[in-house]
Design an enzyme around this catalytic site. Structure first.
Site, PDB file in Angstrom:
ATOM      1  N   LYS A  42       3.093   6.507  -7.167  1.00 41.38           N
ATOM      2  CA  LYS A  42       3.108   5.833  -8.464  1.00 41.38           C
ATOM      3  C   LYS A  42       2.764   6.796  -9.603  1.00 41.38           C
ATOM      4  O   LYS A  42       3.315   6.708 -10.703  1.00 41.38           O
ATOM      5  CB  LYS A  42       2.157   4.635  -8.452  1.00 41.38           C
ATOM      6  CG  LYS A  42       2.580   3.525  -7.487  1.00 41.38           C
ATOM      7  CD  LYS A  42       3.954   2.969  -7.833  1.00 41.38           C
ATOM      8  CE  LYS A  42       4.317   1.772  -6.983  1.00 41.38           C
ATOM      9  NZ  LYS A  42       5.607   1.160  -7.352  1.00 41.38           N
ATOM     10  N   TYR A  57       0.384   5.697  -1.614  1.00 42.07           N
ATOM     11  CA  TYR A  57       0.825   4.782  -2.672  1.00 42.07           C
ATOM     12  C   TYR A  57       0.498   5.340  -4.051  1.00 42.07           C
ATOM     13  O   TYR A  57       1.354   5.387  -4.947  1.00 42.07           O
ATOM     14  CB  TYR A  57       0.157   3.420  -2.478  1.00 42.07           C
ATOM     15  CG  TYR A  57       0.590   2.371  -3.468  1.00 42.07           C
ATOM     16  CD1 TYR A  57       1.761   1.649  -3.282  1.00 42.07           C
ATOM     17  CD2 TYR A  57      -0.176   2.097  -4.605  1.00 42.07           C
ATOM     18  CE1 TYR A  57       2.170   0.683  -4.193  1.00 42.07           C
ATOM     19  CE2 TYR A  57       0.212   1.139  -5.517  1.00 42.07           C
ATOM     20  CZ  TYR A  57       1.378   0.431  -5.304  1.00 42.07           C
ATOM     21  OH  TYR A  57       1.775  -0.517  -6.222  1.00 42.07           O
TER      22      TYR A  57
END
Length: 244
Positions: free
Chosen positions: A152, A148
């Site tokens: 990002k 994740y």
């Protein structure tokens, strides 16, 4: 242009629009006068007069077809919000299944690339705004969030490249990085709303976690004319999380 409807006459595409932040953002844009296409893996129900399209944002053909549908219906694209994000299991790089790693990057990063690829040629006609919903975990991270956080952080970099590459087209590119937000996904992962607040609020100096409406309000500002001099940067809406 109406002061109460600063986006009147403009057309937006919001991905991940079936989620709490995506839907709150789409609704805020619509209330500000925009025509809004809601992209999600399954067509959003109760779309409130917005334009729902079922689309796997990681599928190039599906994204291109969705963009074509929006242009056919509204004649233009002024704003895109790359909000779709895969739900990724916690784990180190040793533990995460390869397919989970790939799906996270395909949705969170490649999905944004694909929508930009197919939408920018239409945005060039009049200029516009690309808003990438990233995360405070693209600046810092926590254990088990390798996939994740990497996706990002890459969105932050993609945003800067988009801003440089398309400034001459009259297109701004900005990323918005929320801290923890009280969404159904966060609540489910924590085991309930009380558990989510208890676990996450202390990590934010402001003493609480955010709401989807607060993220939507910032998104609305960033695509508006009031933010016309903001491009190529990230805006943290994290209750002071990264200031610790």
């Amino acid at each position: 242009m109406s002061k109460n409807q600063p986006l009147k006459g403009r057309v937006a595409i919001v991905t991940g629009a079936g989620g709490d932040i995506g839907y709150a953002t789409a609704k805020a844009f619509a209330e500000a006068g925009a025509s809004v296409a809601l992209l999600d893996l399954h067509a959003v129900e109760n779309a409130d007069a917005m334009f729902p399209i079922a689309c796997d944002i990681a599928d190039p053909a599906a994204v291109e077809a969705a963009v074509d549908k929006v242009v056919a219906k509204f004649g233009r694209i002024d704003m895109i919000v790359n909000n779709a994000a895969a739900e990724t299991p916690l784990g180190t790089v040793c533990d995460i299944p390869l397919e989970s790693w790939k799906r996270t990057l395909d949705v969170n990063l490649t999905g944004a690339f694909l929508l930009c690829k197919y939408a920018i040629p239409h945005m060039r006609r009049q200029g516009g705004v690309i808003l990438n919903i990233a995360s405070q975990l693209g600046h810092v991270t926590t254990p088990g969030r390798a996939a994740y956080s990497a996706s990002k952080a890459a969105l932050h970099s993609l945003t800067r490249s988009l801003a440089l590459d398309h400034a001459a087209d009259g297109i701004r590119a900005v990323s918005l990085s929320p801290g923890a937000v009280l969404t159904s996904r966060v609540t489910r992962q924590a085991g309930g709303e009380e558990q989510a607040v208890a676990a996450l609020a202390p990590l934010h100096p402001i003493g609480r976690i955010g709401t989807p409406q607060e993220i939507a309000a910032t998104a609305l500002f960033l695509v508006s004319d009031g933010a016309a001099f903001i491009t190529g940067t990230d805006v943290l809406v994290d209750g002071g999380y990264t200031a610790r």
